[in-house]
Scaffold this motif. Sequence first.
Motif, mmCIF file in Angstrom:
data_model
loop_
_atom_site.group_PDB
_atom_site.id
_atom_site.type_symbol
_atom_site.label_atom_id
_atom_site.label_comp_id
_atom_site.label_asym_id
_atom_site.label_seq_id
_atom_site.Cartn_x
_atom_site.Cartn_y
_atom_site.Cartn_z
ATOM 1 N N ASN A 46 -23.659 -19.573 -21.824
ATOM 2 C CA ASN A 46 -23.705 -18.302 -21.111
ATOM 3 C C ASN A 46 -22.397 -17.522 -21.269
ATOM 4 O O ASN A 46 -22.381 -16.298 -21.107
ATOM 5 C CB ASN A 46 -23.979 -18.537 -19.622
ATOM 6 C CG ASN A 46 -25.443 -18.848 -19.350
ATOM 7 O OD1 ASN A 46 -26.326 -18.422 -20.087
ATOM 8 N ND2 ASN A 46 -25.702 -19.602 -18.297
ATOM 9 N N ASN A 47 -21.325 -18.224 -21.578
ATOM 10 C CA ASN A 47 -20.037 -17.575 -21.818
ATOM 11 C C ASN A 47 -19.861 -17.157 -23.275
ATOM 12 O O ASN A 47 -18.770 -16.783 -23.690
ATOM 13 C CB ASN A 47 -18.888 -18.504 -21.417
ATOM 14 C CG ASN A 47 -18.695 -18.559 -19.914
ATOM 15 O OD1 ASN A 47 -19.352 -17.851 -19.164
ATOM 16 N ND2 ASN A 47 -17.788 -19.408 -19.461
ATOM 17 N N GLY A 48 -20.924 -17.250 -24.068
ATOM 18 C CA GLY A 48 -20.888 -16.754 -25.439
ATOM 19 C C GLY A 48 -20.547 -17.785 -26.487
ATOM 20 O O GLY A 48 -20.285 -17.429 -27.639
ATOM 21 N N LEU A 49 -20.561 -19.063 -26.130
ATOM 22 C CA LEU A 49 -20.194 -20.108 -27.074
ATOM 23 C C LEU A 49 -21.435 -20.816 -27.622
ATOM 24 O O LEU A 49 -22.327 -21.194 -26.853
ATOM 25 C CB LEU A 49 -19.287 -21.145 -26.401
ATOM 26 C CG LEU A 49 -17.949 -20.629 -25.864
ATOM 27 C CD1 LEU A 49 -17.214 -21.739 -25.128
ATOM 28 C CD2 LEU A 49 -17.091 -20.059 -26.981
ATOM 29 N N VAL A 50 -21.485 -20.977 -28.940
ATOM 30 C CA VAL A 50 -22.492 -21.854 -29.525
ATOM 31 C C VAL A 50 -22.124 -23.291 -29.157
ATOM 32 O O VAL A 50 -20.971 -23.702 -29.304
ATOM 33 C CB VAL A 50 -22.547 -21.719 -31.059
ATOM 34 C CG1 VAL A 50 -23.534 -22.731 -31.646
ATOM 35 C CG2 VAL A 50 -22.935 -20.308 -31.463
ATOM 36 N N VAL A 51 -23.071 -24.043 -28.664
ATOM 37 C CA VAL A 51 -22.836 -25.432 -28.288
ATOM 38 C C VAL A 51 -23.528 -26.349 -29.285
ATOM 39 O O VAL A 51 -24.745 -26.252 -29.495
ATOM 40 C CB VAL A 51 -23.360 -25.719 -26.861
ATOM 41 C CG1 VAL A 51 -23.256 -27.219 -26.548
ATOM 42 C CG2 VAL A 51 -22.591 -24.905 -25.831
#
Length: 240
Positions: A46-51
Amino acid sequence: MDWRQQGKIWQLRPSRPLGQVDFIGGSYLAATPQVSYRRLLEDLSNNGLVVNAWAYVPGFDHQSQAREAWTEFRSARKQLEERYGPLPLPLRLGHSLGCKLQLLAPDGGRNSRGLVALSFNNFQADRSIPLLGEIAPRLGVETEFNPSPGETLRLISRHYQQERNLLVRFGRDQLDQSDALLQALEQRPQNRTEVLQLPGDHLTPASAGLRRSVLGDWADDPKRVGVIRQLTEMISSWAS
């Protein structure tokens, strides 16, 4: 959240990626990271990071598993670049045993933005695996992890090259061994390791995800959710 599975990697892709995180969980929680660590990983997305979360069952050869995880992460990142173009180097994130596997990566941590190590754990096999200490001697077998706890710390002090590390420990964590890790990291000629302490215990990074996955949103513990949010904001800042 739209989880995608690529081999042993479970992946979350935000619509506009700002960065990426390569995650390895701890012990048997890591067999299903998309469930066990759901709250933590989805908040990061949700903070814009690909996990990229590696799913595995722990074995005795940690060196081999570290190499396997590193290879799988590289493959996942290549596919991401084909879709989105160049992305920033990933932040490496580990919990418990997952920290050890990140520290044993073949590249010595060079191809990353740094490491966030949650509740580093480096126990001997007979303490980590119930009954092993009783059964192995009866069978005439000596069983230990490869590398052993002592050798792991020596390898870190001699071969791990990433200067930027954040060790996160929790106030009621009886299994945390971050102090030993910090001593190994400080033996290197260049070191920018920081330490952060938060409220919680060894399972704090996973427990919110387990409660939410099994019982639903209504079962969220506000205190644990607050710690996870603080944690994800800090990780996102390190990844940017």
